[in-house]
Design an enzyme around this catalytic site. Structure first.
Site, PDB file in Angstrom:
ATOM      1  N   HIS A  22      -1.772  12.115   5.386  1.00  0.00           N
ATOM      2  CA  HIS A  22      -1.402  10.696   5.318  1.00  0.00           C
ATOM      3  C   HIS A  22      -2.548   9.819   5.811  1.00  0.00           C
ATOM      4  O   HIS A  22      -2.834   8.773   5.239  1.00  0.00           O
ATOM      5  CB  HIS A  22      -0.136  10.438   6.141  1.00  0.00           C
ATOM      6  N   ASP A 112       2.650   3.317   5.333  1.00  0.00           N
ATOM      7  CA  ASP A 112       2.942   4.624   4.771  1.00  0.00           C
ATOM      8  C   ASP A 112       4.423   4.646   4.403  1.00  0.00           C
ATOM      9  O   ASP A 112       5.280   4.370   5.261  1.00  0.00           O
ATOM     10  CB  ASP A 112       2.648   5.640   5.889  1.00  0.00           C
TER      11      ASP A 112
END
Ligand code: UDP
Length: 459
Positions: A22, A112
């Site tokens: 991520h 995210d």
């Protein structure tokens, strides 16, 4: 507009979940924004922030409730997700206020998608919010269809393939594992559905992919969801070479010993080495590790294998000694440095989305050995949609046996299909480069985002 004025107008916080798969794409997105004159600051947890050092990108921290050890300190996945939601929301809100007081007001939070509560923080502070997906559009579209009730969970026997618009029919072993086995990781499945609940409420939703790569899915989803594809988020030096100082991700949670493996690779012939990695989360079971180990040793190719420190105990006894002439095992590497080395001719990968995009962007033929999550679907696309590799088949126990691995490596490196695979790999690299290069499909989308941010402020 002058650089200073642009920077003042839109300060974007880019919030990432603190795992390698991520951090890398979101950090890259922050760099892309910076390259367009937008002030972008990466936000992550205290624990992960210690490892991030990317030129030009400022880093700010929030708390997930586990400041000393991050995820590993949490009693369970559920406890971690919940703690991050409550403590993370509060500390993100405090950060936005702090930056405002310091004279650097935030105009937008790009978060995210795994942290959907960040949109509530953006709304409370009256600023823009944008979700950023780190999975492929294909995988996101499958989750989206199940979440909206447009597609039933698959028949668990796998006898009837699922038909999904824009994708080839998928057997249950080709679906994301959280859907194929919904009780396996309920906390993750519910986190995935959570990120879709507020999707339409975002000002933007972005995906780390590009239109040309997933054009059929893009077509099938037109008008259904708001996701804009603007990847691949790979450091510029490896793709469009437009951002001079962007030579690596700069957010590695583990430190590689580059000297050792680069020297080792330097002694190998072009396209002769098999590079093997199961990503940053690892967790490959011992029996599978053993099969990979013997499969590699018997493949008659040089290989470089990333085995994380915690996993090394799973290697068969005497293995390391027995491969001294042909193989090198490392704890961690700079994967892009390795994939772009001329000695590497094949990538045995778990098909994490970043690794898949990196393999595609650097035109390295792949052998998919997916483990869980979105990896089975990515592996399916590698073989049947993009034609840049093969997926190794597992047996009834879900293990890829050594013979199968050897066959797949041979197929990709010198088998009947190898020429077509190499040709496809070159094609996709060119398309990836075009997409992110000046005026390409992804580059234009980033420009549109930046312009909208600037214009709203000036109106
Ligand atoms: N990676 C790396 N060195 C390694 C293994 C992985 O730099 O030895 C990087 C890789 O380049 C990728 C990320 O870690 O960007 C892993 O992300 P991915 O989505 O492929 O898999 P995950 O780790 O999330 O399962």
């Amino acid at each position: 507009m002058e650089k200073e004025e642009r920077e003042k107008r839109c300060h974007v916080l880019v919030l990432t979940y603190p795992s390698q798969g991520h951090i890398n794409p979101l950090l890259q997105f922050a760099k892309r924004l910076l390259s367009k004159g937008v002030k972008a600051t990466l936000v992550t947890t205290h624990y992960a922030a210690r490892s991030i050092c990317a030129q030009g990108v400022g880093v700010e921290t929030i708390s997930d409730g586990f400041d000393d050890g991050g995820f590993t300190q949490a009693p369970s996945a559920e406890a971690y997700v919940e703690s991050f939601r409550t403590v993370g929301s509060r500390t993100l809100g405090e950060l936005v206020l702090k930056l405002q007081e310091m004279g650097s007001p935030v105009g937008c939070i790009v978060y995210d998608s795994f942290l959907p509560w960040a949109l509530d923080v953006a709304r409370e502070r009256g600023i823009f919010g944008a979700s950023f997906f780190t999975n492929s559009a294909s995988v996101c579209s499958i989750y989206w269809r199940v979440h909206r009730g447009l597609m039933a969970l698959p028949d668990l026997t796998g006898a009837v393939p699922v038909s999904i618009p824009g994708l080839p029919p998928l057997g249950s072993s080709e679906l994301p594992s959280f859907l194929a086995a919904p009780t396996s990781y309920p906390a993750y499945l519910s986190a995935i559905f959570d990120q879709l609940t507020n999707l339409d409420k975002n000002d933007w939703a972005f995906g780390n992919t590009f239109e040309e790569l997933e054009s059929e899915v893009a077509k099938a989803m037109t008008g259904l969801w708001p996701v804009t594809m603007l990847g691949p988020m790979v450091p510029s030096a490896y793709i469009d070479k437009r951002i001079k100082e962007d030579t690596g991700y700069g957010g590695s949670l583990w430190k590689p010993n580059s000297d050792e493996y680069m020297k080792w690779l330097g002694r190998r012939a072009p396209n002769s080495v098999v590079y093997v990695s199961f990503g940053s989360m690892a967790g490959v079971i011992a029996e599978q590790m053993e099969e990979v180990a013997w499969g590699l040793r018997e493949s008659d190719q040089h290989f470089l294998w990333v085995v994380k420190e915690l996993e090394q105990g799973k290697l068969p006894d005497g293995f390391v000694k027995s491969i001294q002439e042909i193989g090198l095992i490392v704890n961690w590497c700079d994967q892009l440095e390795v994939l772009s080395h001329q000695a590497v001719g094949c990538f045995v990968t778990h098909c994490g989305w970043n690794s898949t995009l990196e393999g595609l962007s650097l035109r390295v033929p792949m052998v998919g050995v997916p483990q869980w999550s979105d990896q089975p679907t990515n592996a399916k696309c590698v073989e049947d949609v993009w034609g840049v590799g093969v997926r190794a088949k597992s047996d009834d126990k879900g293990i890829v046996r050594r013979e199968e691995l050897k066959t797949c490596i041979r197929e990709v490196m010198e088998g009947e299909r190898s020429l077509v695979i190499k040709r496809n790999a070159i094609k996709w690299r060119e398309l990836a480069k075009e997409a992110i290069n000046e005026g390409g499909s992804s580059d234009k989308k980033i420009d549109e985002f930046v312009e909208r941010l600037l214009n709203v402020k000036s109106n």
